[in-house]
Design a protein around this motif. Structure first.
Motif, short mmCIF file in Angstrom:
data_model
loop_
_atom_site.label_atom_id
_atom_site.label_comp_id
_atom_site.label_asym_id
_atom_site.label_seq_id
_atom_site.Cartn_x
_atom_site.Cartn_y
_atom_site.Cartn_z
N ALA A 217 80.72 36.85 90.71
CA ALA A 217 82.08 36.75 91.07
C ALA A 217 81.97 37.61 92.65
CB ALA A 217 82.81 37.21 90.30
N THR A 218 82.45 37.12 93.63
CA THR A 218 81.99 37.54 94.93
C THR A 218 83.83 38.43 95.32
OG1 THR A 218 82.11 35.85 96.45
CG2 THR A 218 80.01 36.64 95.32
N ALA A 219 83.70 39.35 96.15
CA ALA A 219 85.02 39.91 96.75
C ALA A 219 84.40 40.74 97.95
CB ALA A 219 85.77 40.70 95.82
N LEU A 220 85.07 40.28 99.20
CA LEU A 220 84.91 41.06 100.25
C LEU A 220 86.07 41.90 100.63
CD1 LEU A 220 82.90 41.51 102.79
CD2 LEU A 220 83.81 39.58 103.88
N VAL A 221 85.58 43.46 100.30
CA VAL A 221 86.85 44.11 100.35
C VAL A 221 86.82 45.03 101.43
CG1 VAL A 221 88.08 45.99 98.93
CG2 VAL A 221 86.74 44.47 97.74
N PRO A 222 87.95 45.26 102.30
CA PRO A 222 88.11 46.46 103.41
C PRO A 222 87.33 47.60 102.89
CG PRO A 222 90.15 45.13 103.39
CD PRO A 222 89.11 44.74 102.01
N ALA A 223 86.44 48.06 103.91
CA ALA A 223 85.69 49.38 103.57
C ALA A 223 86.71 50.43 103.50
CB ALA A 223 84.66 49.48 104.43
N ARG A 224 87.91 50.47 104.49
CA ARG A 224 88.62 51.86 104.56
C ARG A 224 89.43 51.67 103.10
NH1 ARG A 224 94.20 52.86 105.46
NH2 ARG A 224 94.67 50.62 105.34
N GLY B 135 83.79 44.96 106.01
CA GLY B 135 84.02 45.01 104.53
C GLY B 135 82.83 45.28 103.60
N VAL B 136 83.12 45.70 102.52
CA VAL B 136 81.96 45.80 101.51
C VAL B 136 81.93 44.51 100.33
CG1 VAL B 136 81.09 47.24 99.73
CG2 VAL B 136 82.10 48.18 101.82
N GLN B 137 80.87 43.78 100.49
CA GLN B 137 80.82 42.67 99.47
C GLN B 137 80.57 43.24 98.07
OE1 GLN B 137 81.33 39.37 99.92
NE2 GLN B 137 79.67 38.05 99.07
N LEU B 138 81.42 42.88 97.32
CA LEU B 138 81.12 43.13 95.81
C LEU B 138 80.62 41.89 95.15
CD1 LEU B 138 84.36 45.06 94.71
CD2 LEU B 138 82.33 45.99 95.81
N GLU B 139 79.44 42.02 94.57
CA GLU B 139 78.91 40.85 93.68
C GLU B 139 78.72 41.11 92.25
OE1 GLU B 139 75.31 40.31 95.77
OE2 GLU B 139 76.30 39.61 97.83
N ALA B 140 79.58 40.56 91.46
CA ALA B 140 79.52 40.75 90.08
C ALA B 140 79.02 39.57 88.99
CB ALA B 140 80.94 41.08 89.64
N THR B 141 78.22 40.22 88.23
CA THR B 141 77.66 39.10 87.17
C THR B 141 78.18 39.78 85.74
OG1 THR B 141 75.54 40.39 86.83
CG2 THR B 141 75.73 38.35 88.29
N GLY B 142 77.74 39.29 84.53
CA GLY B 142 78.22 39.78 83.56
C GLY B 142 77.85 41.36 83.17
N LEU C 254 93.96 42.76 99.81
CA LEU C 254 93.66 41.37 100.11
C LEU C 254 92.42 41.17 100.78
CD1 LEU C 254 95.22 38.74 100.91
CD2 LEU C 254 95.40 39.61 103.03
N LEU C 255 91.45 40.33 99.98
CA LEU C 255 90.23 40.07 100.52
C LEU C 255 90.06 39.66 101.99
CD1 LEU C 255 88.68 38.50 97.25
CD2 LEU C 255 88.97 40.72 97.63
N ILE C 256 88.79 39.99 102.67
CA ILE C 256 88.58 39.34 103.94
C ILE C 256 88.06 37.91 103.48
CG2 ILE C 256 87.19 39.92 105.87
CD1 ILE C 256 87.17 43.01 105.26
N LYS C 257 88.74 37.17 104.35
CA LYS C 257 88.35 35.60 104.53
C LYS C 257 87.08 35.65 105.47
CE LYS C 257 90.06 33.27 102.30
NZ LYS C 257 89.82 32.95 101.05
N GLY C 258 86.11 34.71 105.14
CA GLY C 258 84.91 34.49 105.67
C GLY C 258 83.56 34.62 104.98
N ASN C 259 82.66 34.29 105.34
CA ASN C 259 81.55 34.16 104.75
C ASN C 259 80.53 35.43 105.06
OD1 ASN C 259 81.76 31.66 103.52
ND2 ASN C 259 81.34 30.63 105.38
#
Length: 383
Positions: free
Chosen positions: A193-200, A155-162, A240-245
């Motif tokens: 806010a973080t979200a691990l999104v499948p790269a595909r 996945g690609v980790q999205l990390e969002a602030t304001g 659906l987000l990928i579960k895990g750290n």
């Protein structure tokens, strides 16, 4: 149910929702596209429990209703229809009749009641320029792992602030990071806010929404059903987000180092492509960064050898190391600047190779914006 719709609009809508359907699905029902006709027009939806796509278009609806039809077959038909309005209706036996000009198709109807509910989005978290987001995806997603053994690395980790959105991907051998500005909306400036999104899925979002003006990004759900939604105009994609750290790879980037080389991006890329032709697929390419430039040397099977050098400006001691040529080429394509700066990092562990950092360089003397960073682990040279 009966409706009439413009051929091009109909074809584009079907093509959009079908893109995210897997080529092979263990559940035949998920190969379907759901078409809902109402006074507001037509809604097309596709869902495979992990990703969904939905779009709404205008149409003349004579009789409302809902049908489920095989998606890829409908997409193939829609892309080859003649230039005439498309009429779709359900006959007395439940079959689906599609007419366009002199073309006639009869399609089987799939059981609507067995189709899963499409995820609903509860709120909007922020807005990002579509072109910037698509560019960032193309600069990062290629570094995600393709090995499903470790799902968090696919996945690609999205990390969002304001006001900032970061995209990070890694496959253990490299790390790609891109930061872009965005309007965080409901995300506080001191929160992330973080979200691990499948790269595909994210790659398809970038391709589809690249010229859509702005993309609204929403975080929704909880527990094992956390989802993220991307909306532009009348189109929405959820995943659906990928579960895990996700591994804490940001700490791997060096704070500061003056040991670096600056080289023309295109010259280096062309030379790497040529020299690596003689290499075995998994073999590293030998680089020597010195005062006279950067030299490349490759030795392959059957005594094939190649060498080349390009001009470079080096600050610091001469360095010899091995790099995966394909990984380096992907970073050179992603950096998107006339020159590239290759920084040699240091490590407290003398027995461990230190990664190199690839960033943009506006000119030989002027560094570019450090919004894109690419960290590549060198390979052990056998000689």
């Amino acid at each position: 149910m009966r409706f009439e719709v413009n051929r091009d609009v109909f074809s584009e809508a079907v093509s959009f929702v079908v893109k995210l359907l897997p080529q092979r699905n263990p559940q035949p029902i998920l190969a379907g596209v759901l078409i809902e006709a109402s006074d507001e027009g037509l809604t097309f939806s596709a869902f495979d429990y992990e990703a969904s796509a939905r779009t709404r278009i205008d149409a003349t609806v004579e009789s409302p209703g809902t049908i489920l039809v095989h998606g890829r077959l409908l997409s193939d038909i829609a892309s080859r229809l003649p230039n005439a309005p498309v009429t779709v209706e359900v006959d007395e036996d439940g079959g689906i009749l599609l007419r366009c000009g002199s073309a006639r198709f009869t399609l089987a109807s799939m059981p609507v009641q067995e189709y899963p509910a499409i995820p609903e989005i509860s709120g909007e978290s922020g807005v990002v320029p579509a072109e910037d987001f698509a560019t960032a995806i193309s600069q990062v997603a290629f570094a995600a792992s393709r090995d499903d053994v470790t799902p968090v690395l696919t996945g690609v980790q999205l990390e969002a602030t304001g006001n900032s959105l970061s995209l990070v991907a890694t496959d253990r051998y490299r790390v790609a990071l891109r930061e872009i500005p965005w309007d965080g909306g409901t995300v506080a400036s001191d929160e992330t806010a973080t979200a691990l999104v499948p790269a595909r899925t994210l790659i398809e979002v970038g391709k589809t929404f690249a010229h859509s003006g702005q993309i609204a990004i929403s975080f929704s759900g909880s527990g094992d059903r956390e989802i993220i939604a991307f909306t532009a105009g009348n189109k929405t994609v959820t995943s659906l987000l990928i579960k895990g750290n996700f591994p804490p790879v940001r700490r791997l980037f060096p704070e500061q180092s003056d040991h670096q080389a600056v080289v023309s991006t295109s010259d280096l890329a062309e030379a790497v492509r040529r020299v690596s032709l003689v290499l075995d697929r998994s073999a590293p390419l030998r680089f020597t960064f010195g005062v006279d430039g950067v030299g490349m040397e490759a030795a392959g099977t059957e005594q094939a050898r190649a060498t080349e050098s390009v001009d470079a400006t080096l600050n610091g001691d001469e360095v010899t190391l091995g790099l995966n040529p394909q990984y380096l080429l992907e970073s050179l394509a992603a950096v998107r600047s006339e020159f590239v700066r290759i920084t040699f990092t240091s490590s407290d562990n003398a027995n461990k190779l230190s990664p190199v950092l690839v960033t943009a360089q506006t000119s030989v003397d002027k560094s570019g914006e450090d919004t894109f960073k690419y960290l590549l682990q060198p390979n052990l040279l056998l000689r």
